[in-house]
Write an enzyme that holds these catalytic residues in place. Sequence first.
Site, mmCIF file in Angstrom:
data_model
loop_
_atom_site.group_PDB
_atom_site.id
_atom_site.type_symbol
_atom_site.label_atom_id
_atom_site.label_comp_id
_atom_site.label_asym_id
_atom_site.label_seq_id
_atom_site.Cartn_x
_atom_site.Cartn_y
_atom_site.Cartn_z
ATOM 1 N N ILE A 53 36.813 8.427 -114.187
ATOM 2 C CA ILE A 53 38.154 7.831 -113.439
ATOM 3 C C ILE A 53 38.031 6.165 -113.648
ATOM 4 O O ILE A 53 37.046 5.612 -113.388
ATOM 5 C CB ILE A 53 37.907 7.977 -111.761
ATOM 6 C CG1 ILE A 53 37.707 9.529 -111.451
ATOM 7 C CG2 ILE A 53 39.185 7.281 -111.021
ATOM 8 C CD1 ILE A 53 39.129 10.246 -112.048
ATOM 9 N N LYS A 54 39.239 5.793 -114.296
ATOM 10 C CA LYS A 54 39.221 4.389 -114.544
ATOM 11 C C LYS A 54 39.902 3.610 -113.280
ATOM 12 O O LYS A 54 40.982 4.001 -112.805
ATOM 13 C CB LYS A 54 40.120 4.111 -115.677
ATOM 14 C CG LYS A 54 39.566 4.763 -117.101
ATOM 15 C CD LYS A 54 40.473 4.715 -118.211
ATOM 16 C CE LYS A 54 40.756 3.384 -118.709
ATOM 17 N NZ LYS A 54 41.563 2.957 -119.806
ATOM 18 N N ILE A 55 39.276 2.673 -112.898
ATOM 19 C CA ILE A 55 39.626 1.766 -111.896
ATOM 20 C C ILE A 55 39.803 0.255 -112.219
ATOM 21 O O ILE A 55 38.498 -0.219 -112.605
ATOM 22 C CB ILE A 55 38.712 1.917 -110.656
ATOM 23 C CG1 ILE A 55 38.898 3.580 -110.035
ATOM 24 C CG2 ILE A 55 39.323 1.283 -109.551
ATOM 25 C CD1 ILE A 55 37.637 3.887 -109.036
#
Length: 226
Positions: A85-87
Amino acid sequence: MIYLLDTANPELIRKAHEIYPLAGVTTNPTIIAREKNEFLKIIQAIRAVIGAERMLHVQVVGREAERMAREAEYLAGSVGGDLYIKIPVTPEGLKAIKLLKPRGFKLTATAVFTPQQALLAAVAGADFVAPYVNRLDNSGGDGAQVVAAIRKLFDSYGLPTRILAASFKNARQVHEAALSGAHAVTVNPETLDALLQHPLTDWSVEQFIRDWEGVYAKGKCTDEVK
């Protein structure tokens, strides 16, 4: 070095995976939007091409930590496989990393422009940090220098977080990021091809073939001649 492909086009991904030793694919909202298709269909098509065992980095778009966490749960349930998950490294993004890490999510801190952003994300629990090399270069900074500074900090503190250098426009930037200590790079298909290309390689291959065919039969391979 870990190589990833930065695109959401399943056909380009399929072609690249036939040639290159790719560990997976990265996407972002801009790349996804270019495909002009249903979001989930795009992500699931990519997963179908690369398989469950390769990394797929998908970015959330919520601005609040709780919404980011909700998106992460949705993506995990809808996509599966080796999912990251890219945050973004905003205050709410850092909060989301802290929320999601104890739940077992793999996380990539993105939109990194300074070593301290990277260090904070790593301490919060990010598995990867993604400094934007070309955007730093274009703004008067030095992308490779930032990568080197991040690597020095991670090594100094014994952090397991890896550097996923991103935002490249040419092979030279990729090379400099690798020399500066990036553990991984994500590149678009054009830049990936440029890493392999050199006119002297093509010239050398043609010369080998001419010399071979000057003695042996034209169009014959080594297993076809005596």
